[in-house]
Motif scaffolding. Structure first.
Motif, PDB file in Angstrom:
ATOM      1  N   ASP A  24       0.843  -1.191   0.000  1.00  0.00           N
ATOM      2  CA  ASP A  24       0.000   0.000   0.000  1.00  0.00           C
ATOM      3  C   ASP A  24       0.884   1.249   0.000  1.00  0.00           C
ATOM      4  O   ASP A  24       2.052   1.192   0.407  1.00  0.00           O
ATOM      5  CB  ASP A  24      -0.893   0.030   1.240  1.00  0.00           C
ATOM      6  N   VAL A  25       0.326   2.363  -0.435  1.00  0.00           N
ATOM      7  CA  VAL A  25       1.053   3.631  -0.416  1.00  0.00           C
ATOM      8  C   VAL A  25       1.206   4.081   1.041  1.00  0.00           C
ATOM      9  O   VAL A  25       0.236   4.096   1.801  1.00  0.00           O
ATOM     10  CB  VAL A  25       0.299   4.705  -1.233  1.00  0.00           C
ATOM     11  N   SER A  46       7.055   1.575  -1.328  1.00  0.00           N
ATOM     12  CA  SER A  46       5.662   1.895  -1.045  1.00  0.00           C
ATOM     13  C   SER A  46       4.876   2.100  -2.345  1.00  0.00           C
ATOM     14  O   SER A  46       5.356   2.733  -3.273  1.00  0.00           O
ATOM     15  CB  SER A  46       5.635   3.168  -0.196  1.00  0.00           C
ATOM     16  N   GLY A  47       3.688   1.512  -2.397  1.00  0.00           N
ATOM     17  CA  GLY A  47       2.822   1.676  -3.563  1.00  0.00           C
ATOM     18  C   GLY A  47       3.208   0.862  -4.772  1.00  0.00           C
ATOM     19  O   GLY A  47       2.656   1.060  -5.848  1.00  0.00           O
ATOM     20  N   SER A  48       4.135  -0.072  -4.619  1.00  0.00           N
ATOM     21  CA  SER A  48       4.561  -0.884  -5.765  1.00  0.00           C
ATOM     22  C   SER A  48       4.395  -2.375  -5.478  1.00  0.00           C
ATOM     23  O   SER A  48       3.907  -2.756  -4.422  1.00  0.00           O
ATOM     24  CB  SER A  48       6.022  -0.566  -6.147  1.00  0.00           C
TER      25      SER A  48
END
Length: 70
Positions: free
Chosen positions: A43-44, A63-65
């Motif tokens: 999650d971001v 983060s976010g990936s």
């Protein structure tokens, strides 16, 4: 171990995908396991990247990936 998340999935193909969420070093991660493969989605969040190892291969997850291990 060694400051990294270590995975070694082995899920029966006949059962389809197994997906579940965990928290690791503040990151909310969703793991998608199929057979001996895994995809990890982060999650971001405003957190530093983490290292994930699967069968001797290490990848960095930001983060976010996402990262995948075939």
């Amino acid at each position: 171990r060694g400051g990294r998340l270590v995975l070694g999935p082995h899920w029966p193909d006949a059962l389809g995908e197994l997906a579940f969420a965990i928290r690791y070093r503040g990151h909310r991660l969703t793991l998608h396991v199929t057979g001996r493969s895994v995809r990890v989605d982060a999650d971001v969040a405003d957190l530093p990247p983490i290292d994930i190892e699967c069968r001797g291969t290490t990848k960095q997850l930001a983060s976010g990936s996402s990262v995948s291990f075939p």
